[in-house]
Write a protein that holds these residues in place. Structure first.
Motif, PDB file in Angstrom:
ATOM      1  N   PHE A   1      22.469  54.701 127.263  1.00 37.78           N
ATOM      2  CA  PHE A   1      22.661  56.100 126.897  1.00 37.78           C
ATOM      3  C   PHE A   1      24.115  56.270 126.513  1.00 37.78           C
ATOM      4  O   PHE A   1      24.945  55.372 126.717  1.00 37.78           O
ATOM      5  N   SER A   2      24.456  57.422 125.951  1.00 33.10           N
ATOM      6  CA  SER A   2      25.824  57.656 125.522  1.00 33.10           C
ATOM      7  C   SER A   2      26.224  59.090 125.804  1.00 33.10           C
ATOM      8  O   SER A   2      25.434  60.023 125.623  1.00 33.10           O
ATOM      9  N   GLY A   3      27.473  59.247 126.221  1.00 28.92           N
ATOM     10  CA  GLY A   3      28.015  60.588 126.432  1.00 28.92           C
ATOM     11  C   GLY A   3      28.710  61.122 125.198  1.00 28.92           C
ATOM     12  O   GLY A   3      29.334  62.185 125.238  1.00 28.92           O
ATOM     13  N   MET A   4      28.618  60.387 124.090  1.00 22.50           N
ATOM     14  CA  MET A   4      29.239  60.799 122.831  1.00 22.50           C
ATOM     15  C   MET A   4      28.234  60.576 121.706  1.00 22.50           C
ATOM     16  O   MET A   4      27.464  59.624 121.721  1.00 22.50           O
ATOM     17  N   CYS A   5      28.238  61.495 120.721  1.00 21.64           N
ATOM     18  CA  CYS A   5      27.295  61.421 119.591  1.00 21.64           C
ATOM     19  C   CYS A   5      25.861  61.414 120.103  1.00 21.64           C
ATOM     20  O   CYS A   5      24.998  60.664 119.609  1.00 21.64           O
ATOM     21  N   SER A   6      25.604  62.204 121.109  1.00 16.69           N
ATOM     22  CA  SER A   6      24.290  62.303 121.740  1.00 16.69           C
ATOM     23  C   SER A   6      24.197  63.657 122.422  1.00 16.69           C
ATOM     24  O   SER A   6      25.201  64.351 122.613  1.00 16.69           O
ATOM     25  N   ASN A   7      22.980  64.029 122.794  1.00 17.81           N
ATOM     26  CA  ASN A   7      22.795  65.248 123.577  1.00 17.81           C
ATOM     27  C   ASN A   7      22.891  64.988 125.077  1.00 17.81           C
ATOM     28  O   ASN A   7      22.776  65.922 125.874  1.00 17.81           O
ATOM     29  N   SER A   8      23.101  63.734 125.474  1.00 23.01           N
ATOM     30  CA  SER A   8      23.346  63.426 126.886  1.00 23.01           C
ATOM     31  C   SER A   8      24.669  64.056 127.302  1.00 23.01           C
ATOM     32  O   SER A   8      25.654  63.982 126.573  1.00 23.01           O
ATOM     33  N   LYS A   9      24.707  64.641 128.497  1.00 25.17           N
ATOM     34  CA  LYS A   9      25.926  65.358 128.905  1.00 25.17           C
ATOM     35  C   LYS A   9      25.911  65.666 130.393  1.00 25.17           C
ATOM     36  O   LYS A   9      24.849  65.701 131.027  1.00 25.17           O
ATOM     37  N   VAL A  10      27.109  65.926 130.906  1.00 22.01           N
ATOM     38  CA  VAL A  10      27.261  66.395 132.280  1.00 22.01           C
ATOM     39  C   VAL A  10      26.825  67.856 132.334  1.00 22.01           C
ATOM     40  O   VAL A  10      27.207  68.660 131.479  1.00 22.01           O
ATOM     41  N   ILE A  11      26.015  68.201 133.343  1.00 24.89           N
ATOM     42  CA  ILE A  11      25.507  69.581 133.436  1.00 24.89           C
ATOM     43  C   ILE A  11      25.918  70.256 134.745  1.00 24.89           C
ATOM     44  O   ILE A  11      25.338  71.270 135.125  1.00 24.89           O
ATOM     45  N   ASP A  12      26.934  69.713 135.393  1.00 22.88           N
ATOM     46  CA  ASP A  12      27.406  70.320 136.647  1.00 22.88           C
ATOM     47  C   ASP A  12      28.004  71.702 136.426  1.00 22.88           C
ATOM     48  O   ASP A  12      27.722  72.646 137.162  1.00 22.88           O
ATOM     49  N   TYR A  13      28.858  71.811 135.409  1.00 20.45           N
ATOM     50  CA  TYR A  13      29.595  73.058 135.192  1.00 20.45           C
ATOM     51  C   TYR A  13      29.168  73.788 133.922  1.00 20.45           C
ATOM     52  O   TYR A  13      29.510  74.948 133.729  1.00 20.45           O
ATOM     53  N   ARG A  14      28.456  73.084 133.061  1.00 19.13           N
ATOM     54  CA  ARG A  14      27.951  73.696 131.835  1.00 19.13           C
ATOM     55  C   ARG A  14      26.463  73.410 131.740  1.00 19.13           C
ATOM     56  O   ARG A  14      26.059  72.351 131.277  1.00 19.13           O
ATOM     57  N   PRO A  15      25.639  74.328 132.215  1.00 16.72           N
ATOM     58  CA  PRO A  15      24.199  74.076 132.284  1.00 16.72           C
ATOM     59  C   PRO A  15      23.562  73.908 130.901  1.00 16.72           C
ATOM     60  O   PRO A  15      24.157  74.239 129.880  1.00 16.72           O
ATOM     61  N   ILE A  16      22.351  73.388 130.903  1.00 18.81           N
ATOM     62  CA  ILE A  16      21.589  73.206 129.668  1.00 18.81           C
ATOM     63  C   ILE A  16      21.358  74.573 129.027  1.00 18.81           C
ATOM     64  O   ILE A  16      20.984  75.536 129.699  1.00 18.81           O
ATOM     65  N   SER A  17      21.582  74.660 127.719  1.00 16.02           N
ATOM     66  CA  SER A  17      21.385  75.937 127.026  1.00 16.02           C
ATOM     67  C   SER A  17      19.912  76.328 127.032  1.00 16.02           C
ATOM     68  O   SER A  17      19.023  75.475 127.173  1.00 16.02           O
ATOM     69  N   LEU A  18      19.649  77.610 126.871  1.00 16.33           N
ATOM     70  CA  LEU A  18      18.272  78.093 126.848  1.00 16.33           C
ATOM     71  C   LEU A  18      17.495  77.467 125.695  1.00 16.33           C
ATOM     72  O   LEU A  18      16.319  77.126 125.829  1.00 16.33           O
ATOM     73  N   ARG A  19      18.181  77.307 124.545  1.00 18.65           N
ATOM     74  CA  ARG A  19      17.524  76.703 123.379  1.00 18.65           C
ATOM     75  C   ARG A  19      17.115  75.262 123.651  1.00 18.65           C
ATOM     76  O   ARG A  19      15.980  74.868 123.372  1.00 18.65           O
ATOM     77  N   GLU A  20      18.038  74.488 124.226  1.00 17.65           N
ATOM     78  CA  GLU A  20      17.704  73.090 124.502  1.00 17.65           C
ATOM     79  C   GLU A  20      16.673  72.972 125.613  1.00 17.65           C
ATOM     80  O   GLU A  20      15.805  72.095 125.573  1.00 17.65           O
ATOM     81  N   GLN A  21      16.750  73.855 126.598  1.00 17.36           N
ATOM     82  CA  GLN A  21      15.770  73.824 127.679  1.00 17.36           C
ATOM     83  C   GLN A  21      14.366  74.068 127.152  1.00 17.36           C
ATOM     84  O   GLN A  21      13.389  73.433 127.603  1.00 17.36           O
ATOM     85  N   LYS A  22      14.254  74.954 126.182  1.00 22.50           N
ATOM     86  CA  LYS A  22      12.956  75.234 125.567  1.00 22.50           C
ATOM     87  C   LYS A  22      12.425  73.994 124.854  1.00 22.50           C
ATOM     88  O   LYS A  22      11.234  73.690 124.898  1.00 22.50           O
TER      89      LYS A  22
END
Length: 274
Positions: free
Chosen positions: A113-134
């Motif tokens: 997986f990659s933390g760059m050029c991907s939608n993979s990300k840390v979600i501790d302080y910035r939660p998944i957006s409503l659009r992406e969650q859908k």
């Protein structure tokens, strides 16, 4: 003061110049191509003996993609610049106790997986957006063949099969007022021409969940010129195009290609550029 401002501007410009160059990836296309999509917490981070890589292990709290559901997954990742001695603008790192949303895929037969050029990300302080969650909640119902694609990654690059030059050689010779136009060529999943539309008149109907095009149309808001009419008539004779396939699954999809058509008043010849 002026020197300080100049220094700050220089830093900002440098940051922009060397920022990692990534194309945006629609989450549903990354979801579709991934082996696993999950939320998980990093429970261990262990560096290799040479410190050039490290292994992170996730304790998975939620799987989004259908399939098997391992409780933990481990990934080998390139170590930080302080260990490798090599820095790029695309560097990233994962830390123990971080919670991630991970789109895991296979590269050269190995799960990663990659933390760059991907939608993979840390979600501790910035939660998944409503659009992406859908998108995540509906990802398993996605059928790639139901959408029309243009510039998205993960597909082969397609060109015409029918020879365009031989068609343009038969074009009309006139004193056109306009001599160039950008056209949209709509191709079905079997490589057959469906329609030709002027770029500025193209209407896209997009899916409300995945934000991908489901239909296209022609707005017909502006009067069509004689040059535009003849250009469309010529390109409408380019009946066969290469089939566009999703690279991982091999599924055929409909798509749009954009083609510039021009007419040279000096040589009285038609030309094109894909």
């Amino acid at each position: 003061m002026k020197k300080r401002i100049l220094t700050i501007l220089t830093i900002l410009i440098s940051a922009l110049t060397f920022a990692c160059d990534c194309d945006d990836i629609n989450p549903i296309l990354e979801f579709y191509s991934s082996e696993y999509v999950f939320e998980g917490k990093i429970i261990s981070k262990v560096y290799a003996n040479d410190s050039l890589t490290y292994k992170v292990t996730f304790d998975i709290s939620k799987h989004y993609k259908k399939g098997d559901y391992p409780k933990t997954l481990a990934f080998d990742v390139t170590a930080e610049e302080e260990y490798t001695g090599q820095w790029t603008s695309c560097d990233w790192s994962a830390k123990k106790n971080q919670t991630w949303l991970v789109y895991a895929y296979k590269y050269k037969g190995k799960l990663t997986f990659s933390g760059m050029c991907s939608n993979s990300k840390v979600i501790d302080y910035r939660p998944i957006s409503l659009r992406e969650q859908k998108i995540l909640d509906n990802g398993n119902s996605f059928k790639i063949e139901n959408y029309i694609f243009e510039y998205e990654n993960g597909f082969n690059y397609c060109i015409n099969v029918t020879d365009i030059n031989s068609i343009l050689e038969k074009g009309k010779i006139k004193e056109y007022k306009n001599q160039t136009i950008l056209l949209n060529v709509s191709i079905d999943s079997n490589g057959n021409l469906k329609s030709v539309t002027r770029q500025r008149e193209l209407i896209r109907k997009k899916d409300s969940i995945f934000n991908l095009t489901t239909k296209i149309g022609d707005a017909n808001r502006n009067p069509i010129t004689e040059f535009e009419k003849d250009a469309i008539e010529l390109i409408s004779q380019v009946k066969k195009w290469e089939v566009k396939k999703h690279e991982k699954t091999g599924i055929n999809v409909p798509y749009i290609r954009h083609i510039w058509i021009n007419y040279d008043l000096k040589t009285n010849k038609w030309g094109y550029e894909l």
